[in-house]
Design a protein around this motif. Structure first.
Motif, PDB file in Angstrom:
ATOM      1  N   LEU A   1      54.496  62.402  24.587  1.00  0.00           N
ATOM      2  CA  LEU A   1      54.577  62.666  23.135  1.00  0.00           C
ATOM      3  C   LEU A   1      54.139  64.098  22.833  1.00  0.00           C
ATOM      4  O   LEU A   1      54.811  64.819  22.083  1.00  0.00           O
ATOM      5  CB  LEU A   1      53.671  61.705  22.367  1.00  0.00           C
TER       6      LEU A   1
ATOM      7  N   LYS B   1      60.158  47.874  14.894  1.00  0.00           N
ATOM      8  CA  LYS B   1      59.801  48.299  16.261  1.00  0.00           C
ATOM      9  C   LYS B   1      60.991  48.822  17.057  1.00  0.00           C
ATOM     10  O   LYS B   1      60.817  49.623  17.967  1.00  0.00           O
ATOM     11  CB  LYS B   1      59.055  47.191  17.022  1.00  0.00           C
TER      12      LYS B   1
ATOM     13  N   ASP C   1      67.922  41.789  23.698  1.00  0.00           N
ATOM     14  CA  ASP C   1      66.758  41.923  24.580  1.00  0.00           C
ATOM     15  C   ASP C   1      65.976  40.603  24.611  1.00  0.00           C
ATOM     16  O   ASP C   1      65.537  40.156  25.675  1.00  0.00           O
ATOM     17  CB  ASP C   1      65.864  43.047  24.030  1.00  0.00           C
TER      18      ASP C   1
ATOM     19  N   ALA D   1      57.691  57.051  25.755  1.00  0.00           N
ATOM     20  CA  ALA D   1      56.236  56.913  25.559  1.00  0.00           C
ATOM     21  C   ALA D   1      55.916  55.519  25.033  1.00  0.00           C
ATOM     22  O   ALA D   1      54.962  54.878  25.478  1.00  0.00           O
ATOM     23  CB  ALA D   1      55.737  57.986  24.584  1.00  0.00           C
ATOM     24  N   SER D   2      56.750  55.039  24.109  1.00  0.00           N
ATOM     25  CA  SER D   2      56.456  53.725  23.521  1.00  0.00           C
ATOM     26  C   SER D   2      56.593  52.621  24.567  1.00  0.00           C
ATOM     27  O   SER D   2      55.813  51.676  24.581  1.00  0.00           O
ATOM     28  CB  SER D   2      57.340  53.455  22.301  1.00  0.00           C
ATOM     29  N   LEU D   3      57.554  52.738  25.482  1.00  0.00           N
ATOM     30  CA  LEU D   3      57.708  51.691  26.512  1.00  0.00           C
ATOM     31  C   LEU D   3      56.570  51.719  27.510  1.00  0.00           C
ATOM     32  O   LEU D   3      56.109  50.665  27.967  1.00  0.00           O
ATOM     33  CB  LEU D   3      59.045  51.849  27.250  1.00  0.00           C
TER      34      LEU D   3
ATOM     35  N   HIS E   1      53.533  52.609  26.906  1.00  0.00           N
ATOM     36  CA  HIS E   1      52.408  51.944  26.237  1.00  0.00           C
ATOM     37  C   HIS E   1      52.682  50.445  26.090  1.00  0.00           C
ATOM     38  O   HIS E   1      51.797  49.615  26.261  1.00  0.00           O
ATOM     39  CB  HIS E   1      52.167  52.569  24.855  1.00  0.00           C
TER      40      HIS E   1
ATOM     41  N   GLN F   1      67.831  44.545  20.006  1.00  0.00           N
ATOM     42  CA  GLN F   1      66.572  43.816  20.219  1.00  0.00           C
ATOM     43  C   GLN F   1      66.821  42.308  20.316  1.00  0.00           C
ATOM     44  O   GLN F   1      66.183  41.612  21.112  1.00  0.00           O
ATOM     45  CB  GLN F   1      65.561  44.136  19.116  1.00  0.00           C
TER      46      GLN F   1
ATOM     47  N   LYS G   1      63.536  42.927  34.686  1.00  0.00           N
ATOM     48  CA  LYS G   1      62.253  42.773  33.976  1.00  0.00           C
ATOM     49  C   LYS G   1      61.744  41.368  34.270  1.00  0.00           C
ATOM     50  O   LYS G   1      62.533  40.497  34.653  1.00  0.00           O
ATOM     51  CB  LYS G   1      62.466  42.880  32.461  1.00  0.00           C
TER      52      LYS G   1
ATOM     53  N   LEU H   1      57.605  52.433  13.997  1.00  0.00           N
ATOM     54  CA  LEU H   1      57.667  51.729  15.284  1.00  0.00           C
ATOM     55  C   LEU H   1      56.301  51.136  15.647  1.00  0.00           C
ATOM     56  O   LEU H   1      56.191  49.958  16.015  1.00  0.00           O
ATOM     57  CB  LEU H   1      58.118  52.774  16.298  1.00  0.00           C
ATOM     58  N   VAL H   2      55.264  51.939  15.484  1.00  0.00           N
ATOM     59  CA  VAL H   2      53.926  51.449  15.837  1.00  0.00           C
ATOM     60  C   VAL H   2      53.501  50.353  14.859  1.00  0.00           C
ATOM     61  O   VAL H   2      52.886  49.355  15.242  1.00  0.00           O
ATOM     62  CB  VAL H   2      52.893  52.610  15.866  1.00  0.00           C
TER      63      VAL H   2
ATOM     64  N   ASP I   1      51.881  44.641  26.788  1.00  0.00           N
ATOM     65  CA  ASP I   1      52.492  43.354  27.159  1.00  0.00           C
ATOM     66  C   ASP I   1      52.115  42.902  28.567  1.00  0.00           C
ATOM     67  O   ASP I   1      52.493  41.807  28.981  1.00  0.00           O
ATOM     68  CB  ASP I   1      54.030  43.458  27.085  1.00  0.00           C
TER      69      ASP I   1
ATOM     70  N   ILE J   1      60.120  59.752  22.573  1.00  0.00           N
ATOM     71  CA  ILE J   1      59.327  58.799  21.777  1.00  0.00           C
ATOM     72  C   ILE J   1      59.536  57.385  22.348  1.00  0.00           C
ATOM     73  O   ILE J   1      58.597  56.613  22.537  1.00  0.00           O
ATOM     74  CB  ILE J   1      59.741  58.860  20.279  1.00  0.00           C
TER      75      ILE J   1
HETATM   76  C1  FPP Z   1      59.700  46.966  23.324  1.00  0.00           C
HETATM   77  O1  FPP Z   1      59.654  45.691  22.782  1.00  0.00           O
HETATM   78  C2  FPP Z   1      58.741  47.881  22.628  1.00  0.00           C
HETATM   79  C3  FPP Z   1      58.969  48.575  21.498  1.00  0.00           C
HETATM   80  C4  FPP Z   1      60.287  48.502  20.840  1.00  0.00           C
HETATM   81  C5  FPP Z   1      57.967  49.458  20.840  1.00  0.00           C
HETATM   82  C6  FPP Z   1      56.616  49.561  21.527  1.00  0.00           C
HETATM   83  C7  FPP Z   1      55.677  50.441  20.753  1.00  0.00           C
HETATM   84  C8  FPP Z   1      54.365  50.606  21.027  1.00  0.00           C
HETATM   85  C9  FPP Z   1      53.674  49.915  22.155  1.00  0.00           C
HETATM   86  C10 FPP Z   1      53.565  51.534  20.188  1.00  0.00           C
HETATM   87  C11 FPP Z   1      53.278  52.872  20.878  1.00  0.00           C
HETATM   88  C12 FPP Z   1      54.294  53.862  20.465  1.00  0.00           C
HETATM   89  C13 FPP Z   1      54.329  55.184  20.834  1.00  0.00           C
HETATM   90  C14 FPP Z   1      55.357  56.065  20.278  1.00  0.00           C
HETATM   91  C15 FPP Z   1      53.363  55.788  21.772  1.00  0.00           C
HETATM   92  P1  FPP Z   1      59.536  44.396  23.695  1.00  0.00           P
HETATM   93  O2  FPP Z   1      58.184  44.338  24.302  1.00  0.00           O
HETATM   94  O3  FPP Z   1      59.948  43.246  22.863  1.00  0.00           O
HETATM   95  O4  FPP Z   1      60.687  44.658  24.761  1.00  0.00           O
HETATM   96  P2  FPP Z   1      60.649  44.808  26.335  1.00  0.00           P
HETATM   97  O5  FPP Z   1      61.180  43.501  26.826  1.00  0.00           O
HETATM   98  O6  FPP Z   1      61.619  45.932  26.624  1.00  0.00           O
HETATM   99  O7  FPP Z   1      59.273  45.098  26.789  1.00  0.00           O
END
Ligand code: FPP
Ligand code: MG
Length: 326
Positions: free
Chosen positions: A119, A173, A214, A82-84, A86, A211, A227, A145-146, A91, A79
């Protein structure tokens, strides 16, 4: 030894079996799809979520870490992956874990569909396992999360930047899935609902701290983190280091800063100026102080467990999350 490897040391066997399990979950007979999945597997992150599953399973298990824990570890990490994938489309991020993101190596279409594939594959394995308590406990975290991402996008658009809205968003999130990881670890080892709830608290607090760290690291150079640097600012995303400063400013000063944030997306000099301002005004230290409160809350739950190698690793994990440089 790398600090994270030291934390994972009591789980060496489990992590090696888990890695083989992930390869089977993401297997495809199609060479194009399997090429993408191999790339995703090879650019893996720190594995904090499966680590929490195994540590909390180890603490509650009487007969070693079993199949239900592997299932939970796979589900939370898939999960998350997949979320990262996306998230990097949403982003517009080009690098993650020091490598090109899926959407920059291929394109956003491949990226969105790869996240969907991961997923879908994990659901198949989850449903076939018939461990419905674990599957439903973990998948309930996806909606939250979404939702966090959707609320974040709406509030960013409206430039709503309060500490409370920031904390609410990161709870949904990020903290939820990390809480689900520790909670499902305990559940997978047969813990009762009170014990599962307590284990979840560890992950929730660690997730908040994770977070915040982060968001602090977003102000660090990209050579350090792997990053893009100041990606949040470029997107107009205002996080705790800047919020802590805004709270001390008068209305006019806040407006001037927010006008700069608004214009910063297309202006590297402005990004540099805001970043230097955040460092100079103590935004990083202020955010670290909040992060430490969450780490202490996690530690106080961990201390309720009897001493063991797993408990020790959980304690080291708290230190690692606070100190990590990427
Ligand atoms: C990282 O945050 C991102 C998340 C914690 C969640 C992202 C969720 C989605 C895009 C929804 C889609 C979800 C699924 C399960 C398909 P950030 O952008 O603050 O951290 P980063 O610096 O690691 O990018
Ligand atoms: Mg992102």
């Amino acid at each position: 030894m790398d600090r994270l490897n030291e934390i994972k040391k009591p789980l060496e066997r489990e992590f090696s079996e888990y890695t083989e399990f992930i390869k089977r979950v993401l297997h495809s007979d199609d060479p194009f799809v399997s090429g993408i999945m191999d790339y995703i597997i090879s650019s893996h992150g720190k594995g904090i979520r499966p680590l929490l599953v195994f540590l909390c399973a180890g603490i509650h298990s009487k007969a070693g870490i079993g199949k239900r824990s592997y299932l939970a570890a796979m589900l939370v990490e898939m999960i998350h992956n997949a979320s990262l994938i996306h998230d990097d489309v949403v982003d517009g991020s080009d690098t993650r874990h020091g490598k090109p993101t899926v959407h920059s190596k291929w394109n956003s279409r491949v990226s969105v569909l790869s996240g969907d594939y991961i997923l879908a594959r994990s659901y198949v394995i989850g449903m076939r396992s018939a461990q419905y308590d674990i599957v439903s406990y973990i998948t309930a975290g996806i909606a939250e999360l979404v939702e966090g991402e959707l609320i974040q996008s709406e509030l960013n658009e409206k430039r709503v930047v309060t500490r409370q809205s920031y904390l609410d968003i990161i709870f949904k999130k990020t903290a939820t899935l990390i809480g689900v990881s520790s909670g499902s670890g305990a559940m997978s080892a047969g813990a009762n609902p009170t014990e599962v709830g307590l284990a979840r608290q560890i992950g929730l607090n660690l997730g908040m701290a994770f977070q915040i760290k982060d968001d602090i690291l977003d102000y660090a150079p990209s050579e350090q983190t792997g990053k893009s640097s100041c990606a949040d600012l470029r997107e107009g995303k205002v996080t705790l280091p800047l919020i802590a400063i805004l709270e001390r400013c008068g209305k006019t000063e806040c407006q001037t800063i927010m006008d700069k944030v608004k214009a910063a997306g297309s202006n590297p000099e402005l990004i540099e100026e805001i970043s230097a301002f955040v460092h100079k005004e103590g935004g990083i230290e202020a955010a670290k102080a909040v992060m430490n409160l969450y780490l202490d809350a996690a530690r106080s739950v961990i201390r309720t467990y009897p001493e063991s190698t797993y408990r020790h690793s959980l304690e080291l994990l708290c230190d690692y999350i606070g100190d990590r440089e990427k």
